[in-house]
Design a protein around this motif. Structure first.
Motif, PDB file in Angstrom:
ATOM      1  N   LYS C  36       3.422   1.779 -17.407  1.00  0.00           N
ATOM      2  CA  LYS C  36       4.123   1.823 -16.246  1.00  0.00           C
ATOM      3  C   LYS C  36       4.658   0.526 -15.869  1.00  0.00           C
ATOM      4  O   LYS C  36       3.697  -0.028 -16.211  1.00  0.00           O
ATOM      5  N   SER C  38       6.484  -2.512 -12.806  1.00  0.00           N
ATOM      6  CA  SER C  38       6.167  -2.403 -11.977  1.00  0.00           C
ATOM      7  C   SER C  38       7.143  -4.109 -11.784  1.00  0.00           C
ATOM      8  O   SER C  38       6.451  -4.875 -11.884  1.00  0.00           O
ATOM      9  N   PHE C  95      10.702  -3.752  -5.794  1.00  0.00           N
ATOM     10  CA  PHE C  95       9.975  -4.259  -7.800  1.00  0.00           C
ATOM     11  C   PHE C  95      10.586  -2.814  -7.932  1.00  0.00           C
ATOM     12  O   PHE C  95      10.560  -1.725  -7.366  1.00  0.00           O
ATOM     13  N   TYR C 157       4.228 -11.302  -9.099  1.00  0.00           N
ATOM     14  CA  TYR C 157       3.924 -10.163  -8.901  1.00  0.00           C
ATOM     15  C   TYR C 157       4.901  -9.173  -9.624  1.00  0.00           C
ATOM     16  O   TYR C 157       4.544  -8.067  -9.324  1.00  0.00           O
ATOM     17  N   SER C 158       5.856  -9.503 -10.837  1.00  0.00           N
ATOM     18  CA  SER C 158       6.039  -7.964 -12.145  1.00  0.00           C
ATOM     19  C   SER C 158       5.083  -7.913 -12.236  1.00  0.00           C
ATOM     20  O   SER C 158       3.641  -8.485 -12.229  1.00  0.00           O
ATOM     21  N   THR C 159       4.313  -6.190 -12.758  1.00  0.00           N
ATOM     22  CA  THR C 159       3.063  -5.727 -13.763  1.00  0.00           C
ATOM     23  C   THR C 159       3.734  -5.079 -14.669  1.00  0.00           C
ATOM     24  O   THR C 159       4.654  -3.799 -14.513  1.00  0.00           O
ATOM     25  N   TYR C 161       1.346  -1.919 -16.500  1.00  0.00           N
ATOM     26  CA  TYR C 161       0.039  -1.884 -17.414  1.00  0.00           C
ATOM     27  C   TYR C 161      -0.347  -0.137 -18.544  1.00  0.00           C
ATOM     28  O   TYR C 161       0.881   0.819 -18.557  1.00  0.00           O
TER      29      TYR C 161
END
Lengths: 186, 162, 168
Positions: C36, C38, C95, C157-159, C161
């Protein structure tokens, strides 16, 4: 009589394995035009909503569910969709709206609309909230398949989600209509 | 609100030699939704058909889909068939993911969302309808006019709502 | 059977941004992987195409797309995996939302992946992509690197997972 020995926690092997995908709540509406998930726990990273629903309506199908967060009904949303209607694919987008939408809902009380909605980083106070959903219905000669997206232009953590029928909805839901909320740990 | 860990594997099958179809049978009714993941190859690109509860001749299946061919996006519809088309799989490694929600209710028709990926042929998504209110207890996947090749896998998961 | 879908690892891009987001030493003990993402990049556009390289290489990849731009549709083929992120010209703080599903990632066959990705923007233009992806390699996936296809960088802050799913 001998005393049965106790079992120390350290002696237990084969611990129960729990995953990262939790069910949080389910709403099965009967007569309300709006379904709300409130007091959403802050312990997850992402949310998923799984919907199977249909509602009687006074206008010709299809129509949409309108989604808002934290009770915000101001023009703080944008929405886009990529859809197939059985004859052609099309794309649509618009900003500064009072909601984003899940498309489309069929008015038959036996043919259900399905949707899987994903919201990443719903607690993150550095980001606006972007949703992605795959939804649609087929009614043997009509129907839509839609990839929807939406943005809530707020850095607030999401604590509630409201899903409302748009105009023409009667509030009369098909049996086994359900809106289920899941949390995904991260 | 109640919370509980879910997303449970129910059954998995690996094709050992080419076969035309596979059935998940005796599906427990204890979950809310089913997720099916099919990863494999066909002898040649063709449609992956899905049927429920051994219903093979009722004309109770229909679908609406969207395709990307690599040069054009399009949409199509199938009506009153003996099976639901759930996109295609090809001779290169393909993946189909299906979401069947509220599968065990005995009141409504059954709707399935699906994503189909045959990278050498099409990317597709769609929704299928089975016009039968029976609870789903078996799912048959058939390779139209071809076969699942050895090494293909079909896996069934259950998701339980709170 | 135990409930599956387990977090393997996550990455958050810090101040200063990042050229890539890396998952290394991916255990082979799951059946499928779910990634995932973002993400937002520095590309001067509303949206941006991002990809993944596998096991340190971006070769032997192909993909096929359905695309929506908010006003038009299309379909293309590529020699890399594809999904969407927001670019620098999109509404601030916005995002993308994307997911790759890699079935049988540790098996001995070629690897296919399903990806759905969207970018958002407070205007007509935003992007929705569905892609079918193929890595023509029989090696097990042990490393995934998320990269930008336009030489831009991921912003703070881009993530991303990474989850593992077991089929039994």
């Amino acid at each position: 009589m001998s005393i049965l020995p106790g079992i120390y926690a350290s002696q237990i092997t084969g611990h129960l394995v729990t995953g990262s995908f939790d069910s949080i709540a389910t709403v099965s509406p009967t007569s309300s035009a709006t379904v709300t998930f409130s007091s959403i726990p802050s312990t997850y990273k992402h949310l998923q909503i799984r919907i199977l629903a249909s509602v009687a309506q006074t206008v010709n199908p299809p129509f949409n569910w309108l989604v808002t967060f934290n009770g915000d009904s101001a023009a703080n949303y944008s929405r886009h969709r990529l859809q197939g209607d059985g004859s052609s694919a099309s794309s649509y987008g618009i900003g500064s709206q009072n909601y984003f939408e899940l498309s489309y809902i069929n008015g038959s009380l036996t043919t259900m609309n399905a949707a899987v909605v994903d919201i990443l980083d719903y607690q993150n106070t550095n980001k606006y909230k972007t949703t992605k959903s795959l939804s649609g219905y087929d009614a043997n000669g009509s129907g839509f398949i839609v990839l929807n997206s939406g943005s809530w232009q707020s850095t607030s953590a999401i604590t509630s989600i409201s899903i409302t029928q748009n105009s023409g909805g009667t509030g009369l839901y098909a049996p086994n209509t359900s809106f289920a909320l899941y949390g995904i740990r991260g | 609100m109640a919370a509980g860990s879910t997303y449970t594997p129910i059954a998995t099958y690996t094709v050992s030699s080419a076969q035309a179809a596979y059935t998940f049978s005796s599906i427990p009714s204890t979950y809310t939704d089913l997720v099916v993941v099919i990863n494999g190859t066909f002898g040649a690109f063709n449609t992956l058909f899905m049927q429920f509860n051994s219903d093979t001749s009722s004309n109770n299946y229909s679908d609406t889909g969207m395709n990307g061919s690599g040069s054009a996006a399009s949409s199509y519809r199938g009506t009153s068939g003996n099976a639901s088309g759930t996109g295609g799989m090809g001779a290169t490694r393909s993946t189909t993911i299906l979401q069947i929600q509220n599968y065990s209710n005995a009141t409504t028709y059954k709707t399935t969302l699906w994503r189909a990926n045959s990278p050498s042929d099409y990317v597709q998504t769609g929704v299928s309808l089975w016009r039968n209110t029976a609870a789903i207890n078996s799912i048959t996947f058939t390779a139209n006019a071809t076969t699942f090749q050895a090494g293909s896998t079909l896996t069934l998961y259950g998701i339980t709502a709170a | 059977m135990a409930n599956t879908m387990t977090l393997i690892s996550s990455v958050t891009v810090g101040a200063g941004g990042a050229a890539s987001i890396d998952f290394t030493s991916i255990p082979s003990t799951y059946t499928d992987l779910v990634l995932k993402i973002s993400a937002r990049t520095t590309r001067a556009n509303e949206g941006d195409a991002i990809s993944v390289s596998i096991n340190g290489v971006a070769t032997n990849q192909s993909s096929r797309s359905i695309e929506g731009s908010g006003s038009a549709t299309g379909s293309s083929t590529f020699t890399s995996f594809r999904t969407q992120a927001d670019g620098a010209n999109a509404t601030a703080n916005t995002f993308g939302n994307s997911e790759f599903y890699f079935p049988n990632y540790a098996g001995s066959t070629n690897k296919s992946a399903s990806a759905d990705g969207v970018s958002e923007n407070n205007a007509t233009a935003a992007y929705a992509w569905l892609t079918a992806n193929l890595w023509s390699s029989t090696a097990a996936i042990n490393q995934i690197t998320v990269t930008d296809l336009n030489s831009a960088t991921f912003v703070q802050y881009s993530t991303a997972y990474l989850y593992g799913i077991k089929s039994s």
